[in-house]
Design an enzyme around this catalytic site. Structure first.
Site, mmCIF file in Angstrom:
data_model
loop_
_atom_site.group_PDB
_atom_site.id
_atom_site.type_symbol
_atom_site.label_atom_id
_atom_site.label_comp_id
_atom_site.label_asym_id
_atom_site.label_seq_id
_atom_site.Cartn_x
_atom_site.Cartn_y
_atom_site.Cartn_z
ATOM 1 N N GLU A 255 0.832 -1.212 0.000
ATOM 2 C CA GLU A 255 0.000 0.000 0.000
ATOM 3 C C GLU A 255 0.863 1.258 0.000
ATOM 4 O OE1 GLU A 255 -3.118 -0.155 2.955
ATOM 5 O OE2 GLU A 255 -4.292 1.360 1.939
ATOM 6 N N HIS B 274 7.249 -26.516 0.354
ATOM 7 C CA HIS B 274 6.420 -27.526 -0.315
ATOM 8 C C HIS B 274 5.304 -26.869 -1.117
ATOM 9 C CE1 HIS B 274 8.361 -30.741 2.077
ATOM 10 N NE2 HIS B 274 8.555 -29.729 2.899
ATOM 11 N N LYS C 219 -14.035 2.517 -2.709
ATOM 12 C CA LYS C 219 -14.814 2.974 -1.539
ATOM 13 C C LYS C 219 -16.010 3.799 -2.020
ATOM 14 C CE LYS C 219 -11.223 3.642 1.931
ATOM 15 N NZ LYS C 219 -10.546 4.602 2.780
HETATM 16 O O1 PA5 Z 1 -2.821 1.664 6.036
HETATM 17 C C1 PA5 Z 1 -3.865 2.271 5.882
HETATM 18 O O2 PA5 Z 1 -3.935 3.499 5.924
HETATM 19 C C2 PA5 Z 1 -5.149 1.521 5.656
HETATM 20 O O3 PA5 Z 1 -4.907 0.161 5.471
HETATM 21 C C3 PA5 Z 1 -6.074 1.713 6.854
HETATM 22 O O4 PA5 Z 1 -5.453 1.249 8.018
HETATM 23 C C4 PA5 Z 1 -7.399 0.992 6.653
HETATM 24 O O5 PA5 Z 1 -8.001 1.438 5.474
HETATM 25 C C5 PA5 Z 1 -8.334 1.237 7.820
HETATM 26 O O6 PA5 Z 1 -8.546 2.601 7.995
HETATM 27 P P1 PA5 Z 1 -9.147 3.181 9.306
HETATM 28 O O7 PA5 Z 1 -8.198 2.972 10.413
HETATM 29 O O8 PA5 Z 1 -9.367 4.636 9.021
HETATM 30 O O9 PA5 Z 1 -10.443 2.465 9.562
#
Ligand code: PA5
Length: 463
Positions: free
Chosen positions: A294, A323, A437
């Site tokens: 990410e 494996h 989203k």
């Molecule tokens: O790393 C990130 O920013 C995302 O993976 C968030 O942690 C995830 O989308 C969850 O977001 P939030 O903590 O606002 O619910």
């Protein structure tokens, strides 16, 4: 007593493996490139963007977390963390590494009377309903974790959990079964918490989800089960200090980022496999997978043209995936590098009893231990890969204590921001996740969201 983790990158060097990095390139071009990356990371730190680097020193927050955790641990038998992505994976990683396997199946005495811990990071109704069927509302705490306070999956789980608690305990007691971990000022979770007087812990505004494992996001679930926060944070602080230098050869996160970035952009190895040889670190590999993916998978404009960057992380587990993946790693395309994690002292070991002396295929195992077998398989696999011209490296942990884990988690986070600087992208944002989203909001009928037009399913292409 915490010992330092070691990064052995010999099998990434040209002297050891075909296609490896030349020592002169490492000392020249790559050392200079790292100095630039370190400089730009330090500049972002100065601007206040990299709050995760300060978390090891946030002693007031750690004390508040411990205080709440101590109280809750006495009241509740089950703690359920609701959070997704960076708000769930860190807690799972800490739970498995520090509490070990089958924590929830252990007796109260074996757990030293600390609660069971469930981290539910996906809104799958099957999982959630089966969990709720096993819990007693009066003895259950929900830790709702959302930095933004608006994530659909986590909020849906919260609404279900809230109704379940309200159906099971007296009305005025319901709010006491929730702890919110969220932004200190903004977001609807904060609003609800303020309005309903729910206890809350802050996620610092300059700490993003995937960099939040050492904030209350990860600290509370660990502390409520008795983990040593001071050791965890001391380990992270030690790594943060080791990485303050811009000398590549002294900076473990700099070296890790440099070699993985180099593997991708110069050696055509964009697939980065993280393969611990101990079950307890498997969730750390999954946490790393999210952190690396990410943070680094981005599209950037270079002189007006769109470029797509980012290595593909892959979480594996040794010896199991010998494996499953090893055939591909050995003989598949030369597009991967493997980063092993090895633990010197497994903590618990089991002797393999000698038996069947007349059967050589079994007799050699007797007298060794299972821990020794795992460690030997890691070393043998690294050497096999090296002989096939497959670069690999190993992170050695002296043991899996809180201090060693703190070092490891901080190492990967700092390496990620260095890698971001090397790729020329912002590792802290995630614009690519917004469209799905928005479409979800529209399809679910969220007020103010446009209902998206979806293409008709074409019957010709459905079997
Ligand atoms: O790393 C990130 O920013 C995302 O993976 C968030 O942690 C995830 O989308 C969850 O977001 P939030 O903590 O606002 O619910």
């Amino acid at each position: 007593m915490m010992e330092r983790i070691r990064f052995d990158f010999g099998n990434l060097m040209a002297s050891n493996v075909d296609g490896g990095v030349d020592a002169s390139v490492l000392a020249g071009l790559l050392a200079d490139r790292f100095k630039d990356a370190h400089g730009s990371v330090m500049a972002r730190r100065e601007q206040g963007d990299l709050g995760f680097l300060d978390l090891p020193y946030a002693s007031d927050t750690a004390s508040r977390v411990s205080e709440l955790a101590d109280g809750f641990a006495q009241w509740f038998e089950d703690v359920v963390v609701l959070g997704i992505g960076g708000s769930g994976l860190g807690a799972i990683a800490l739970k498995e590494a520090l509490l070990g396997p089958f924590w929830n199946a252990m007796s109260d005495e074996e757990r030293d009377h600390f609660p069971r811990l469930h981290v539910i990071d996906n809104p799958d109704p099957h999982t959630f309903s089966r969990l709720l069927d096993r819990l007693e509302p009066g003895r259950t705490l929900f830790n709702v974790v959302s930095k933004s306070g608006a994530t659909a999956e986590t909020m849906a789980q919260y609404l279900v959990a809230r109704a379940w608690i309200e159906a099971g305990v007296e009305e005025e007691k319901a709010r006491g079964h929730f702890l919110f971990t969220t932004d200190p000022a903004s977001g609807v979770l904060r609003q609800i918490g303020d309005a309903e007087d729910v206890l809350m812990l802050p996620v610092p505004p300059n700490v993003g989800g995937r960099f939040s494992v050492l904030s209350p996001v990860g600290l509370f679930p660990a502390a409520v089960c008795g983990a040593a926060l001071d050791e965890l944070l001391a380990g992270a602080a030690d790594m943060e200090q080791r990485c303050q230098t811009d000398h590549l050869t002294e900076n473990p996160a700099g070296m890790l980022a440099t070699l993985l970035h180099q593997a991708d952009v110069t050696s055509g190895r964009p697939i980065h496999v993280l393969m611990p040889y101990v079950d307890r670190l498997r969730p750390v590999a999954l946490w790393f997978q999210q952190l690396w993916a990410e943070s680094l998978g981005k599209s950037v404009l270079v002189t007006g043209e769109e470029h797509h960057t980012g290595p593909t992380p892959l979480a594996a587990l040794g010896a199991r995936d010998q494996h499953s993946l090893l055939q591909l790693l050995m003989e598949g395309p030369h597009d991967k590098i493997v980063l092993f994690v090895d633990v010197d002292d497994p903590g618990v070991d089991m002797e393999i009893p000698p038996r069947h002396p007349g059967i050589p295929a079994l007799a050699y195992l007797g007298g060794h231990s299972m821990g020794h077998l795992l460690a030997t398989e890691r070393a043998a696999t690294a050497e096999a890969l090296r002989r096939e011209g497959r670069p690999n490296a190993t992170l050695h942990l002296p043991r899996i204590g809180a201090g060693e884990l703190g070092q490891l988690l901080m190492l990967f986070q700092i390496a990620t921001v260095y890698a971001g600087a090397m790729y020329g992208i912002d590792p802290l944002d995630q614009p690519g996740v917004e469209l799905s989203k928005r479409l979800t909001y529209g399809l679910m009928g969220r007020e103010g969201s446009e209902i998206p037009e979806m293409p008709e399913h074409d019957a010709r292409y459905v079997l």
